[in-house]
Scaffold this motif. Structure first.
Motif, PDB file in Angstrom:
ATOM      1  N   PRO A  70      -0.058   3.407 -12.479  1.00  0.00           N
ATOM      2  CA  PRO A  70      -0.637   2.091 -12.516  1.00  0.00           C
ATOM      3  C   PRO A  70      -0.360   1.112 -11.089  1.00  0.00           C
ATOM      4  O   PRO A  70      -0.961   0.369 -10.973  1.00  0.00           O
ATOM      5  N   SER A  71       0.745   1.773 -10.574  1.00  0.00           N
ATOM      6  CA  SER A  71       1.132   1.260  -9.163  1.00  0.00           C
ATOM      7  C   SER A  71      -0.229   1.327  -8.087  1.00  0.00           C
ATOM      8  O   SER A  71       0.093   0.674  -7.090  1.00  0.00           O
ATOM      9  N   ILE A  72      -1.329   2.040  -8.626  1.00  0.00           N
ATOM     10  CA  ILE A  72      -2.387   2.408  -7.525  1.00  0.00           C
ATOM     11  C   ILE A  72      -2.996   0.900  -7.350  1.00  0.00           C
ATOM     12  O   ILE A  72      -3.535   0.609  -6.496  1.00  0.00           O
ATOM     13  N   THR A  73      -2.700  -0.043  -8.033  1.00  0.00           N
ATOM     14  CA  THR A  73      -3.105  -1.473  -8.032  1.00  0.00           C
ATOM     15  C   THR A  73      -2.684  -2.238  -7.334  1.00  0.00           C
ATOM     16  O   THR A  73      -2.874  -3.468  -7.017  1.00  0.00           O
ATOM     17  N   LEU A  74      -1.417  -1.675  -6.599  1.00  0.00           N
ATOM     18  CA  LEU A  74      -0.688  -2.431  -5.477  1.00  0.00           C
ATOM     19  C   LEU A  74      -1.568  -2.482  -4.257  1.00  0.00           C
ATOM     20  O   LEU A  74      -1.320  -3.315  -3.440  1.00  0.00           O
ATOM     21  N   LEU A  75      -2.568  -1.528  -4.215  1.00  0.00           N
ATOM     22  CA  LEU A  75      -3.575  -1.505  -3.062  1.00  0.00           C
ATOM     23  C   LEU A  75      -4.629  -2.612  -3.182  1.00  0.00           C
ATOM     24  O   LEU A  75      -5.673  -2.282  -3.497  1.00  0.00           O
ATOM     25  N   THR A  76      -4.217  -3.997  -2.812  1.00  0.00           N
ATOM     26  CA  THR A  76      -5.233  -4.895  -3.459  1.00  0.00           C
ATOM     27  C   THR A  76      -6.485  -4.884  -2.498  1.00  0.00           C
ATOM     28  O   THR A  76      -7.327  -5.703  -2.835  1.00  0.00           O
ATOM     29  N   ASP A 131       0.915  -1.059   0.125  1.00  0.00           N
ATOM     30  CA  ASP A 131       0.011   0.047   0.024  1.00  0.00           C
ATOM     31  C   ASP A 131       0.933   1.482  -0.128  1.00  0.00           C
ATOM     32  O   ASP A 131       0.637   2.247  -0.724  1.00  0.00           O
ATOM     33  N   LEU A 132       1.830   1.229   0.925  1.00  0.00           N
ATOM     34  CA  LEU A 132       2.695   2.478   0.852  1.00  0.00           C
ATOM     35  C   LEU A 132       3.385   2.438  -0.465  1.00  0.00           C
ATOM     36  O   LEU A 132       3.504   3.883  -0.694  1.00  0.00           O
ATOM     37  N   LYS A 133       3.860   1.518  -1.306  1.00  0.00           N
ATOM     38  CA  LYS A 133       4.681   1.672  -2.423  1.00  0.00           C
ATOM     39  C   LYS A 133       3.594   2.303  -2.981  1.00  0.00           C
ATOM     40  O   LYS A 133       4.113   3.227  -4.180  1.00  0.00           O
ATOM     41  N   GLY A 134       2.564   1.812  -3.588  1.00  0.00           N
ATOM     42  CA  GLY A 134       1.388   2.382  -4.347  1.00  0.00           C
ATOM     43  C   GLY A 134       1.037   3.621  -4.055  1.00  0.00           C
ATOM     44  O   GLY A 134       1.052   4.511  -5.144  1.00  0.00           O
ATOM     45  N   LEU A 135       0.845   4.001  -2.913  1.00  0.00           N
ATOM     46  CA  LEU A 135       0.617   5.542  -2.760  1.00  0.00           C
ATOM     47  C   LEU A 135       1.803   6.481  -2.758  1.00  0.00           C
ATOM     48  O   LEU A 135       1.481   7.558  -3.477  1.00  0.00           O
ATOM     49  N   ARG A 136       2.850   5.993  -2.656  1.00  0.00           N
ATOM     50  CA  ARG A 136       4.016   6.833  -3.055  1.00  0.00           C
ATOM     51  C   ARG A 136       4.258   6.989  -4.458  1.00  0.00           C
ATOM     52  O   ARG A 136       4.561   8.043  -4.751  1.00  0.00           O
ATOM     53  N   SER A 137       3.861   6.045  -5.296  1.00  0.00           N
ATOM     54  CA  SER A 137       4.160   5.995  -6.715  1.00  0.00           C
ATOM     55  C   SER A 137       3.047   6.950  -7.260  1.00  0.00           C
ATOM     56  O   SER A 137       3.379   7.706  -8.175  1.00  0.00           O
ATOM     57  N   PHE A 138       1.931   6.972  -6.654  1.00  0.00           N
ATOM     58  CA  PHE A 138       0.828   7.874  -7.046  1.00  0.00           C
ATOM     59  C   PHE A 138       1.211   9.169  -6.858  1.00  0.00           C
ATOM     60  O   PHE A 138       1.132  10.030  -7.756  1.00  0.00           O
ATOM     61  N   LYS A 139       1.728   9.445  -5.781  1.00  0.00           N
ATOM     62  CA  LYS A 139       2.159  10.832  -5.256  1.00  0.00           C
ATOM     63  C   LYS A 139       3.323  11.395  -6.307  1.00  0.00           C
ATOM     64  O   LYS A 139       3.342  12.560  -6.555  1.00  0.00           O
ATOM     65  N   ALA A 140       4.336  10.336  -6.670  1.00  0.00           N
ATOM     66  CA  ALA A 140       5.277  10.871  -7.424  1.00  0.00           C
ATOM     67  C   ALA A 140       4.872  11.050  -8.819  1.00  0.00           C
ATOM     68  O   ALA A 140       5.478  11.778  -9.456  1.00  0.00           O
ATOM     69  N   GLY A 141       3.788  10.606  -9.301  1.00  0.00           N
ATOM     70  CA  GLY A 141       3.446  10.810 -10.658  1.00  0.00           C
ATOM     71  C   GLY A 141       2.540  12.329 -10.699  1.00  0.00           C
ATOM     72  O   GLY A 141       2.093  12.856 -11.699  1.00  0.00           O
ATOM     73  N   ILE A 142       2.359  12.810  -9.718  1.00  0.00           N
ATOM     74  CA  ILE A 142       1.520  14.345  -9.562  1.00  0.00           C
ATOM     75  C   ILE A 142       2.659  15.338  -9.303  1.00  0.00           C
ATOM     76  O   ILE A 142       3.332  15.356  -8.433  1.00  0.00           O
ATOM     77  N   ARG A 143       2.686  16.287 -10.477  1.00  0.00           N
ATOM     78  CA  ARG A 143       3.369  17.022 -10.487  1.00  0.00           C
ATOM     79  C   ARG A 143       3.138  18.573  -9.504  1.00  0.00           C
ATOM     80  O   ARG A 143       3.939  19.202  -8.894  1.00  0.00           O
ATOM     81  N   SER A 144       1.624  18.730  -9.413  1.00  0.00           N
ATOM     82  CA  SER A 144       1.372  19.986  -8.763  1.00  0.00           C
ATOM     83  C   SER A 144      -0.029  19.541  -8.089  1.00  0.00           C
ATOM     84  O   SER A 144      -0.905  18.774  -8.587  1.00  0.00           O
ATOM     85  N   ASP A 145      -0.431  19.917  -6.946  1.00  0.00           N
ATOM     86  CA  ASP A 145      -1.567  19.595  -6.247  1.00  0.00           C
ATOM     87  C   ASP A 145      -1.948  20.905  -5.531  1.00  0.00           C
ATOM     88  O   ASP A 145      -1.348  21.485  -4.387  1.00  0.00           O
ATOM     89  N   SER A 146      -3.123  21.524  -6.263  1.00  0.00           N
ATOM     90  CA  SER A 146      -3.572  23.051  -5.472  1.00  0.00           C
ATOM     91  C   SER A 146      -4.177  22.639  -4.175  1.00  0.00           C
ATOM     92  O   SER A 146      -4.177  23.745  -3.432  1.00  0.00           O
ATOM     93  N   SER A 147      -4.512  21.412  -3.887  1.00  0.00           N
ATOM     94  CA  SER A 147      -5.193  21.265  -2.382  1.00  0.00           C
ATOM     95  C   SER A 147      -4.162  21.335  -1.505  1.00  0.00           C
ATOM     96  O   SER A 147      -4.578  21.357  -0.260  1.00  0.00           O
ATOM     97  N   GLY A 148      -2.981  20.792  -1.639  1.00  0.00           N
ATOM     98  CA  GLY A 148      -1.816  20.454  -0.695  1.00  0.00           C
ATOM     99  C   GLY A 148      -2.150  19.465   0.192  1.00  0.00           C
ATOM    100  O   GLY A 148      -1.436  19.136   1.230  1.00  0.00           O
ATOM    101  N   ARG A 149      -3.055  18.478  -0.390  1.00  0.00           N
ATOM    102  CA  ARG A 149      -3.317  17.352   0.563  1.00  0.00           C
ATOM    103  C   ARG A 149      -2.167  16.430   0.215  1.00  0.00           C
ATOM    104  O   ARG A 149      -1.762  15.784   1.232  1.00  0.00           O
TER     105      ARG A 149
END
Length: 620
Positions: A111-117, A43-61
């Motif tokens: 696509p690493s989001i699918t690691l969160l099975t 789960d941690l790996k999938g979420l970190r990969s998702f975050k790495a794919g985002i260049r900017s997040d206006s919400s700051g979340r």
């Protein structure tokens, strides 16, 4: 008498029960929200990969996603027992400090989001700039997924065939993306699916027959794609379907007869396709008892409006316009007591309007224009006291004059009687009406005489079309008396702006025999967007004050006798998109600059004394 310290055991038991319920809810909520300790490695790996794919997040979340305890991260929910992530909930539109907030994420969907099975919910909707594809591995790795919401992004590519393996899916929202390709036939395997919304993408090909196997489907929305071929014959298998939207595609063939099996349907939108043949429903009483909203317009439907239409007693809004329907309007329509909007325009309907129409006591909008309906109009229509809009234009009514009972309809604000055979002068009794006219179209008739001064007393009028008549005399100065209005238009009319002061916006008096000057007070109409006085006998100089009509987008003054120069002030008409001053007696140099210099020669030709761009250069 009970002592102050005595305790009611029943009340105490009730209180203890509520304490137990509240503690249970808190425990469930906390368990779903977050737990202590480190996150599952995958789960941690999938979420970190998702975050790495985002260049900017206006919400700051995403900036708060630090450390190994991902179950404490904003937008992440976990199962209290297993510690696995069950939800990624990061919609673009959410509440921040009690107020609605629209955020965006720029980047791609890893696509690493699918690691969160253990995921049950993915909500990454409305992030606007999220790109990438729906990973094919979604079908193999997320067996518990119940909701997939990725709408209003920039995702592309196909919906993977593997999506059919997600047997627990109940909701799919992928609309308003750039998804393409054919719809996967495996969608039919999602037997628990209740809502499927794929509208406003680029899907093509046929609607798969397997979609009729989704017997739990409540809402299906596929409009605004490029789907072709026929509607599946077994569409009636979806008996619990409540909303079906297949509009704005390229579907052809006939509407399946099985559609009458949709016993729970309340909204059916099949408009803007290439459907042909007759309307096959209803065939008997009791079919489609909940149908309230029906759109079949802009197809190739033929035949008559079924006499059995009166069985659809729940109908509120019906649009059958722009087809090839023929024959009379069935009197059974009078049974539709809940009907508020009826659009039959653009067909080949004939005969007279049935007197039973007076039974439609809730009717607000009636549009029957561009047919072959004959007069006279039934006097029974005078009972439609809630009617706001009536459009009978371009029929074979030959009603000679506006019926007095028509202007007695207290709620009427929009009257369209173009091409209805009106003759003589504009009747004086129109002046005494108590209705608040907002739109009046009497064009393409045989009206004679002058434009009456009292027209200026309609202070809420914002659209006036008297073109294509034989009106004479001078243009009355009262046309600049149209007051200001607070628009409160309802159903079927686009809001122009509640609370915004606005005078007349559309004025068309073309193709008459109007003479004289254009009143200098015309410049007071600062909200006017379109002015068409073409094909008249108006003359004298163009008033300089016309430059004050700063909202003008269309100005058509061709085929008149205007003289003198084009005022330099016309360069202030920055919103002008259409201009025609041709075939007048104008002279001098065309003022140089935008917008005048941006128009083609055709906007100025036929004025022998004009020169300068875009015409030839002026002689010294």
């Amino acid at each position: 008498m009970r002592s102050p310290t005595s305790i009611n055991p029943d009340k105490m038991g009730c209180q203890l029960l509520w304490v137990f319920v509240i503690l249970t809810l808190i425990t469930i909520g906390e368990g779903r929200r977050s737990i202590g300790g480190a996150c599952n490695p995958n789960d941690l790996k999938g979420l970190r990969s998702f975050k790495a794919g985002i260049r900017s997040d206006s919400s700051g979340r995403l900036a708060k996603w630090v450390g190994p305890s991902c179950c404490k991260w904003e937008g992440i929910y976990c199962d209290n027992t297993t510690g696995r992530v069950t939800e990624i909930n990061l919609p673009g539109f959410f509440t921040l400090d009690g107020a609605p907030f629209q955020s965006s994420m720029e980047g791609w969907l890893s696509p690493s989001i699918t690691l969160l099975t253990s995921l049950e919910v993915i909500d990454l909707s409305g992030l606007i700039y999220l790109t990438g594809n729906i990973p094919p591995s979604i079908g193999f790795r997320l067996p518990k997924l119940r909701k997939l919401s990725l709408f209003s992004n920039r995702l592309s590519g196909p919906v993977p065939e593997t999506i059919g393996k997600l047997s627990k899916l109940e909701e799919i929202y992928l609309h308003e993306n750039n998804l393409s390709g054919s719809l996967p036939s495996s969608l039919g395997n999602l037997r628990n699916l209740k809502r499927l919304d794929l509208h406003s993408n680029r899907f093509s090909g046929a609607i798969p027959d397997s979609i009729t196997d989704l017997t739990n489907l409540v809402s299906l929305d596929l409009h605004a794609n490029s789907l072709t071929h026929r509607i599946p014959e077994k569409i009636g298998n979806l008996q619990v379907l409540e909303e079906l939207d297949l509009s704005n595609n390229s579907l052809c063939g006939r509407i399946p007869v099985s559609i009458t099996n949709l016993t729970a349907i309340s909204a059916l939108y099949l408009d803007t396709n290439h459907l042909e043949g007759e309307i096959p429903f209803p065939s008997s009483s009791g079919q489609m008892p909940s149908l309230g909203f029906l759109r079949l317009h802009a197809n190739l439907l033929t035949g008559r409006i079924p006499a059995a239409f009166g069985y659809l007693t729940s109908l509120q809004r019906v649009s059958l316009s722009n087809n090839k329907l023929e024959g009379p309007i069935p009197s059974s329509l009078g049974k539709l007591s809940s009907l508020t909007e009826l659009y039959l325009n653009g067909n080949q309907l004939s005969g007279q309007i049935p007197g039973s129409i007076h039974q439609l006591s809730a009717l607000l909008i009636l549009s029957i224009s561009h047919n072959m309906i004959q007069g006279p109009l039934p006097y029974e229509m005078s009972s439609l006291q809630d009617l706001q809009t009536i459009d009978l234009s371009f029929n074979r009514l030959n009603i000679s004059s506006i019926p007095k009972w028509l202007i007695g309809l207290r709620s009427l604000s929009r009257i369209y009687l173009a091409g209805c055979g009106l003759r003589g002068e504009i009747p004086e009794y129109l002046q005494s009406t108590q209705i608040s006219l907002q739109e009046l179209d009497l064009s393409a008739n045989h009206l004679t005489g002058s434009i009456p001064e009292w027209l200026g007393s309609f202070t809420q009028l914002y659209s006036l079309n008297l073109s294509g008549n034989s009106l004479v005399s001078e243009l009355p100065t009262s046309i600049t008396n149209f007051g200001y209005l607070d628009n409160t238009f309802s159903r079927g009319i686009q809001q122009i702006g509640k609370g915004v002061q606005s005078g007349i916006q559309y004025l068309n008096l073309s193709h008459n025999s109007l003479k004289g000057r254009l009143p200098t007070s015309i410049g007071q109409l600062v909200s006017m967007q379109s002015l068409d006085l073409s094909y008249n006998e108006l003359g004298s100089d163009l008033p300089v004050s016309l430059a004050n009509a700063s909202s003008l987008e269309t100005l058509k003054l061709q085929k008149n006798r205007f003289t003198g120069r084009i005022p330099d002030g016309f360069l202030k008409l920055g919103k002008l998109q259409e201009l025609n001053l041709s075939d007048n007696l104008l002279v001098g140099k065309i003022p140089f600059g935008s917008p005048l210099s941006d128009f083609p020669k055709s906007s100025f030709i036929g004025n022998r004394g004009l020169c300068g761009k875009p015409l030839g250069s002026c002689k010294a």
